[in-house]
Design a protein around this motif. Structure first.
Motif, PDB file in Angstrom:
ATOM      1  N   LEU A  78       0.924  -1.170   0.006  1.00  0.00           N
ATOM      2  CA  LEU A  78       0.032   0.205  -0.021  1.00  0.00           C
ATOM      3  C   LEU A  78       0.832   1.278   0.105  1.00  0.00           C
ATOM      4  O   LEU A  78       0.771   2.323  -0.705  1.00  0.00           O
ATOM      5  CB  LEU A  78      -0.860   0.144   1.065  1.00  0.00           C
ATOM      6  N   GLN A  79       1.991   1.178   0.579  1.00  0.00           N
ATOM      7  CA  GLN A  79       2.965   2.429   0.700  1.00  0.00           C
ATOM      8  C   GLN A  79       3.473   2.436  -0.529  1.00  0.00           C
ATOM      9  O   GLN A  79       3.667   3.487  -0.807  1.00  0.00           O
ATOM     10  CB  GLN A  79       3.914   2.098   1.975  1.00  0.00           C
ATOM     11  N   ALA A  80       3.956   1.486  -0.950  1.00  0.00           N
ATOM     12  CA  ALA A  80       4.721   1.608  -2.371  1.00  0.00           C
ATOM     13  C   ALA A  80       3.812   2.211  -3.546  1.00  0.00           C
ATOM     14  O   ALA A  80       4.177   3.028  -4.291  1.00  0.00           O
ATOM     15  CB  ALA A  80       5.225   0.497  -2.799  1.00  0.00           C
ATOM     16  N   SER A  81       2.539   1.797  -3.504  1.00  0.00           N
ATOM     17  CA  SER A  81       1.785   2.286  -4.714  1.00  0.00           C
ATOM     18  C   SER A  81       1.310   3.788  -4.475  1.00  0.00           C
ATOM     19  O   SER A  81       1.273   4.542  -5.171  1.00  0.00           O
ATOM     20  CB  SER A  81       0.349   1.286  -4.407  1.00  0.00           C
ATOM     21  N   GLY A  82       1.221   4.129  -3.213  1.00  0.00           N
ATOM     22  CA  GLY A  82       0.840   5.480  -2.856  1.00  0.00           C
ATOM     23  C   GLY A  82       2.216   6.176  -3.054  1.00  0.00           C
ATOM     24  O   GLY A  82       2.085   7.497  -3.727  1.00  0.00           O
ATOM     25  N   GLY A  83       3.439   5.698  -2.927  1.00  0.00           N
ATOM     26  CA  GLY A  83       4.462   6.549  -3.354  1.00  0.00           C
ATOM     27  C   GLY A  83       4.750   6.593  -4.840  1.00  0.00           C
ATOM     28  O   GLY A  83       5.147   7.752  -5.391  1.00  0.00           O
TER      29      GLY A  83
END
Length: 206
Positions: free
Chosen positions: A77-82
């Motif tokens: 989730l964090q990578a996709s947001g980044g």
């Protein structure tokens, strides 16, 4: 029985205030809404706050169950947001965000993505809220304290963006363009950090 826990409220408020950074959203907000009128900018701020609050509240209530059901990890989730923020940063740096869309609905689009999410309701704020909820005893007092803190942070975010109109009048269009470029650099740095943290989490988990 107490209906409010000041200690929990202060912990949640300070944590989310630091993560969501209301003063720091002003230059990015100005960059994303540079082509809008003052009224459109105010509407975009209100919509972004409602979207962000709804997303974080939904993840606080059902987030862990949803991620488990879809087999999505928090680092993913964090990578996709980044990655999404990095695309927005590139548009700010190249000036594409300053071009009004033919439909004239830039306020709606910007309010949903990237302002509402993942800029305001980003992985950091979502995860922090989920941690506070999972660490509480789920009593009425804890729910009221967490909910009140979440609401207070969003009020601060709205006020910071609401008064961005005043900042826009002071800076003029040329100043906003300069701020947009700076915001693009800042947003790119935030995006890269999110992806780097996600990669580190993947490596440690492996």
């Amino acid at each position: 029985m107490e209906l409010f826990d000041p200690r929990l409220f202060s912990e949640v408020f300070i944590t989310l205030f630091v993560i969501m950074d209301p003063p720091g959203t002003v230059p990015i907000f100005l960059g994303l809404t540079g082509a809008m009128t003052g009224r459109q900018r105010t509407r975009a701020a209100r919509q972004a706050i409602l979207v962000a609050f709804g997303v974080i509240a939904a993840f606080a209530l059902f987030g862990q169950n949803l991620l488990d059901y879809m087999h999505i990890s928090l680092p993913a989730l964090q990578a996709s947001g980044g990655l999404l923020l990095l695309l927005v940063a590139m548009e700010l740096l190249t000036g594409k965000m300053e071009e009004p869309a033919p439909s004239g609905n830039t306020g709606v689009n910007v309010a949903l993505v990237p302002l509402g999410t993942p800029l305001l309701a980003g992985p950091g704020a979502i995860v922090a809220t989920m941690v506070f909820v999972s660490g509480s005893d789920e009593s009425l007092s804890d729910w009221v304290s967490i909910g009140t803190a979440l609401l207070a942070v969003h009020v601060c975010l709205y006020l910071s963006m609401r008064f961005a109109n005043l900042i826009h009048r002071v800076l003029k269009d040329s100043g906003v363009i300069l701020v947009s470029r700076i915001a693009g650099l800042l947003l790119a740095a935030i995006a890269v950090q999110l992806v780097a943290d996600a990669v580190r989490a993947f490596i440690e988990a492996g």
